[in-house]
Write a protein that holds these residues in place. Structure first.
Motif, mmCIF file in Angstrom:
data_model
loop_
_atom_site.group_PDB
_atom_site.id
_atom_site.type_symbol
_atom_site.label_atom_id
_atom_site.label_comp_id
_atom_site.label_asym_id
_atom_site.label_seq_id
_atom_site.Cartn_x
_atom_site.Cartn_y
_atom_site.Cartn_z
ATOM 1 N N VAL A 1 60.187 27.485 73.033
ATOM 2 C CA VAL A 1 59.590 27.537 71.698
ATOM 3 C C VAL A 1 58.102 27.775 71.867
ATOM 4 C CG1 VAL A 1 59.121 26.244 69.589
ATOM 5 C CG2 VAL A 1 61.339 26.017 70.720
ATOM 6 N N ASP B 1 56.074 28.626 68.954
ATOM 7 C CA ASP B 1 55.396 28.253 67.711
ATOM 8 C C ASP B 1 56.415 27.690 66.734
ATOM 9 O OD1 ASP B 1 53.243 28.167 65.773
ATOM 10 O OD2 ASP B 1 54.120 29.955 64.856
ATOM 11 N N SER B 2 56.054 26.614 66.052
ATOM 12 C CA SER B 2 56.907 26.032 65.011
ATOM 13 C C SER B 2 56.061 25.802 63.776
ATOM 14 C CB SER B 2 57.472 24.684 65.455
ATOM 15 O OG SER B 2 58.403 24.841 66.474
ATOM 16 N N ARG C 1 60.890 28.820 63.946
ATOM 17 C CA ARG C 1 60.461 28.692 65.337
ATOM 18 C C ARG C 1 60.439 30.072 65.990
ATOM 19 N NH1 ARG C 1 60.331 23.292 66.228
ATOM 20 N NH2 ARG C 1 62.030 22.001 65.448
ATOM 21 N N ARG D 1 60.474 31.977 69.406
ATOM 22 C CA ARG D 1 60.971 31.664 70.744
ATOM 23 C C ARG D 1 60.732 32.834 71.688
ATOM 24 N NH1 ARG D 1 64.422 27.165 71.034
ATOM 25 N NH2 ARG D 1 64.842 26.260 69.018
ATOM 26 N N THR E 1 63.065 34.836 66.431
ATOM 27 C CA THR E 1 62.779 33.756 65.491
ATOM 28 C C THR E 1 64.070 33.039 65.129
ATOM 29 O OG1 THR E 1 60.962 35.038 64.555
ATOM 30 C CG2 THR E 1 61.785 33.215 63.227
#
Length: 158
Positions: free
Chosen positions: A13, A15-16, A27, A29, A39
């Motif tokens: 991951v 960015d969330s 998220r 990935r 995503t």
């Protein structure tokens, strides 16, 4: 999460953040094996719902099936896609918070119709034609005749 490009199960991951509908998490990935980026979206699920059909058959609730039927009813209507997503999430939350894991298909249909009636009357009639199994033009006429006093009251502000 399995990479959709190469099938590697070791993705990372990067960015969330909350999605635009604020009921799911988006998220970003990365797959170190193939360098692919993709995503995913995660939603909170309060409980597993089982739909009880009119013939008594039971099947797992399918959010995608609900979404497809609503989007078909709203096809070519001036309703913002974000509003549609919010409506679908609201219906699912309402179903999950009913307190029972078993939900009758009639209840789902009634909730969808109630929601569509507030958003778009054309989509409401489209959905009703399938949900109520209209067989002839007279069925539409009768349904629209029942709808007219309601629509007039909404327009007049009653």
């Amino acid at each position: 999460m399995r990479c959709p490009f190469c099938g590697n199960v070791e993705t990372q991951v990067k960015d969330s953040r909350p999605a635009e509908d604020h009921v799911s998490i988006r998220r970003r990935r990365y797959c170190p094996a193939c360098a692919g980026r993709f995503t995913t979206y995660e939603r909170v699920q309060l409980r597993d719902l089982t739909v009880i059909k009119k013939n008594g058959r039971r099947e797992n609730f399918d959010r995608d099936k609900l979404e497809r039927s609503i989007r078909i009813a709203l096809q070519k209507r001036p309703v913002d896609p974000e509003r549609i997503d919010q409506m679908i999430s609201g219906i699912v939350r309402r179903l999950e918070s009913m307190g029972d894991s078993d939900v009758k298909s009639d209840s789902i249909g009634a909730i969808v119709m109630e929601t569509l009636a507030r958003i778009d009357t054309v989509a409401y009639v489209r959905f009703a034609s399938v949900y109520k199994n209209f067989q002839a033009a007279d069925d539409f006429e009768d349904f629209v005749a029942e709808l007219r006093p309601i629509a007039t009251a909404v327009i007049d502000g009653d």
